[in-house]
Every structure is written in structure tokens, then in C-alpha cells.
Design a protein around this motif. Structure first.
Motif, PDB file in Angstrom:
ATOM      1  N   UNK A 235      66.486  35.371  32.500  1.00 17.07           N
ATOM      2  CA  UNK A 235      66.729  36.804  32.272  1.00 17.07           C
ATOM      3  C   UNK A 235      68.214  37.020  31.996  1.00 17.07           C
ATOM      4  N   UNK A 236      68.700  36.537  30.851  1.00 21.21           N
ATOM      5  CA  UNK A 236      70.139  36.650  30.554  1.00 21.21           C
ATOM      6  C   UNK A 236      70.619  38.094  30.581  1.00 21.21           C
ATOM      7  N   UNK A 237      71.762  38.275  31.211  1.00 19.18           N
ATOM      8  CA  UNK A 237      72.349  39.600  31.285  1.00 19.18           C
ATOM      9  C   UNK A 237      71.884  40.431  32.464  1.00 19.18           C
ATOM     10  N   UNK A 238      70.769  40.057  33.082  1.00 16.47           N
ATOM     11  CA  UNK A 238      70.257  40.813  34.222  1.00 16.47           C
ATOM     12  C   UNK A 238      70.981  40.386  35.491  1.00 16.47           C
ATOM     13  N   UNK A 239      71.487  41.363  36.224  1.00 14.87           N
ATOM     14  CA  UNK A 239      72.205  41.077  37.459  1.00 14.87           C
ATOM     15  C   UNK A 239      71.215  40.980  38.621  1.00 14.87           C
ATOM     16  N   UNK A 240      71.316  39.886  39.363  1.00 11.59           N
ATOM     17  CA  UNK A 240      70.463  39.682  40.534  1.00 11.59           C
ATOM     18  C   UNK A 240      71.320  39.730  41.789  1.00 11.59           C
ATOM     19  N   UNK A 241      70.839  40.452  42.792  1.00 12.21           N
ATOM     20  CA  UNK A 241      71.537  40.466  44.078  1.00 12.21           C
ATOM     21  C   UNK A 241      71.326  39.142  44.787  1.00 12.21           C
ATOM     22  N   UNK A 242      72.133  38.885  45.782  1.00 11.97           N
ATOM     23  CA  UNK A 242      71.964  37.668  46.571  1.00 11.97           C
ATOM     24  C   UNK A 242      70.612  37.657  47.275  1.00 11.97           C
ATOM     25  N   UNK A 243      70.189  38.818  47.756  1.00  9.10           N
ATOM     26  CA  UNK A 243      68.894  38.910  48.425  1.00  9.10           C
ATOM     27  C   UNK A 243      67.757  38.549  47.467  1.00  9.10           C
ATOM     28  N   UNK A 244      67.841  39.029  46.226  1.00  8.96           N
ATOM     29  CA  UNK A 244      66.814  38.716  45.235  1.00  8.96           C
ATOM     30  C   UNK A 244      66.802  37.226  44.925  1.00  8.96           C
ATOM     31  N   UNK A 245      67.975  36.634  44.821  1.00  5.10           N
ATOM     32  CA  UNK A 245      68.053  35.208  44.509  1.00  5.10           C
ATOM     33  C   UNK A 245      67.504  34.373  45.652  1.00  5.10           C
ATOM     34  N   UNK A 246      67.790  34.761  46.890  1.00  5.09           N
ATOM     35  CA  UNK A 246      67.239  34.034  48.036  1.00  5.09           C
ATOM     36  C   UNK A 246      65.718  34.113  48.040  1.00  5.09           C
ATOM     37  N   UNK A 247      65.187  35.280  47.729  1.00 10.22           N
ATOM     38  CA  UNK A 247      63.729  35.465  47.754  1.00 10.22           C
ATOM     39  C   UNK A 247      63.057  34.735  46.608  1.00 10.22           C
TER      40      UNK A 247
END
Length: 227
Positions: A168-180
């Protein structure tokens, strides 16, 4: 035959508890009670996952992790530690451990982490295959990333992390989203694990990790992939 787990801990009571509960889940278990024996068992059995205590006789868990990672980027390693200091946890992740869990721990929590790490290792062929930018290739068949034809020698976690962001280029992911979504379970630790993984990934794929080209920080939010 079931998956094999190498348990490394000098406390026999803990090994007994882990062996009993993990065998109930269908895993084959091998054991080691010091750092040297851990490396020997690893070489002989080639386990599917390693539960590795930090405080070990002869050679501590950090050194064991470092030596295994020098030759094996993929086998999941979960560090077991009685220490609460964040620096110890970060140090283990920085050496290439996939996860850590602090003693005393819930057996249910540990089994969930074991299952999640092994499951991720079993779905390698589902990883994304693309060429998101000139010079960088994500190769699902080899489960690797190449920079100008050279392997970046990523660990399993690092490959999954860049694959997730690049999808998903350009989409910002939070740390919480990345952990999940990358770690694939409700994370019981702190968010520092994401920052450590991103830093290690940048060191391997960026020409200048201090001025990243691919993995970009969105201050106060998280990270995104720049295509």
C-alpha cells in the motif's frame, strides 16, 4: 510429523512446563539448558522455532541469537527474559529476535505467540511480489529483497514488514496497525519493537538510512512506503 520447537532455558521447571503445554498443541520438543548446548541442538535438529532464554550458563541468549542469525535469517526466535528493562528487550530485537516475552508469562500468551510465528513461517509463498521502485525488488519465490541485484539478507520479520508496507505505497500505518497486521496478534509488549524492526530494515535496504528513500516516517503517526 509436527513442528519442532527448541526450548532453551537453564530452569528445568520452566522447560518442563513449556514442554508439557506445547506437546499438547502437537509440537515436537527438543531442549537445551545452556548456550553451547543450544547451538548444538540447533545444528542437529533445525527447529521450526526457538524459545530462547536470555540468562544462560556458558553463553547468554543474546550471543546465541547473534550466532544463529549469522547463518539463519528465517527461523523464528522468541526471547524469554526475566528482565524488565526496555534496553534488554530492544537489544534482543536488534540482534534479530522476532519477539520477546517477559517472565512470569501466561502459557496461553506464549502459545499464541508460538502459533503466530510458526504460521507466518508457513505462509512465505503468499508474500507479495513486486518491483516497487527502481533498484528494489521484492521476490516472493526467494522470500527476499534485492537491491540492484544484491540480496538484502532480510530476516523473516523484515521481509514481511517491507512487503506489508509496499503493498500500500503512500499509505501511513500506525505502529499499532503494523503490530497487528505484520506480527499478526494482539501485541502484549511495547511499540518499540516496530521502531527497532524499521531501523534494521533501513540499514539493509537504504543507501543512507538517515535519509531513507523507501521506508518513510510520518512523525507522530507511523510509517509508509515511498514508491
Amino acid at each position: 510429523m509436527g513442528k519442532t520447537i527448541l526450548i532453551v532455558d537453564d530452569e528445568k521447571t520452566i522447560v518442563d512446563i513449556l514442554r508439557f503445554n506445547l506437546k499438547l498443541e502437537g509440537y515436537e520438543i527438543v531442549e537445551a539448558y545452556d548456550g553451547n548446548a543450544a547451538l548444538e541442538q540447533y545444528s542437529v535438529t533445525h527447529p521450526d522455532l526457538i524459545l530462547l532464554d536470555v540468562m544462560l550458563p556458558l553463553m547468554d541468549g543474546f550471543r546465541v541469537c547473534k550466532q544463529i542469525r549469522a547463518q539463519d535469517k528465517m527461523t523464528p526466535i522468541i526471547m524469554l527474559t526475566a528482565r524488565e528493562e526496555e534496553t534488554d528487550k530492544v537489544f534482543g530485537l536488534d540482534l534479530g529476535a522476532d519477539d520477546y516475552i517477559t517472565k512470569p508469562f501466561s502459557v496461553l500468551e506464549l502459545k499464541a505467540r508460538v502459533k503466530a510465528n510458526i504460521r507466518r513461517n508457513d505462509v512465505k509463498t503468499d508474500a507479495m511480489h513486486s518491483t516497487p521502485a527502481a533498484g528494489l525488488v521484492i521476490d516472493k519465490e526467494r522470500y527476499d529483497v534485492f537491491i540492484d541485484g544484491r540480496s538484502a539478507e532480510l530476516t523473516q520479520r523484515e521481509f514481511e514488514l517491507i512487503s506489508f508496507l509496499a503493498a500500500s505505497p503512500g499509505k501511513v500505518f500506525s505502529r499499532e496497525e503494523m503490530l497487528h497486521d505484520v506480527w499478526q496478534y494482539e501485541y502484549f509488549g511495547d511499540l518499540r519493537a516496530v521502531d527497532v524492526a524499521v531501523r534494521r530494515l533501513r540499514e539493509k535496504i537504504e543507501a543512507d538510512p538517515g535519509q531513507p528513500r523507501y521506508i518513510i516516517t510520518k512523525r507522530g503517526v507511523g510509517y509508509y512506503f515511498e514508491s
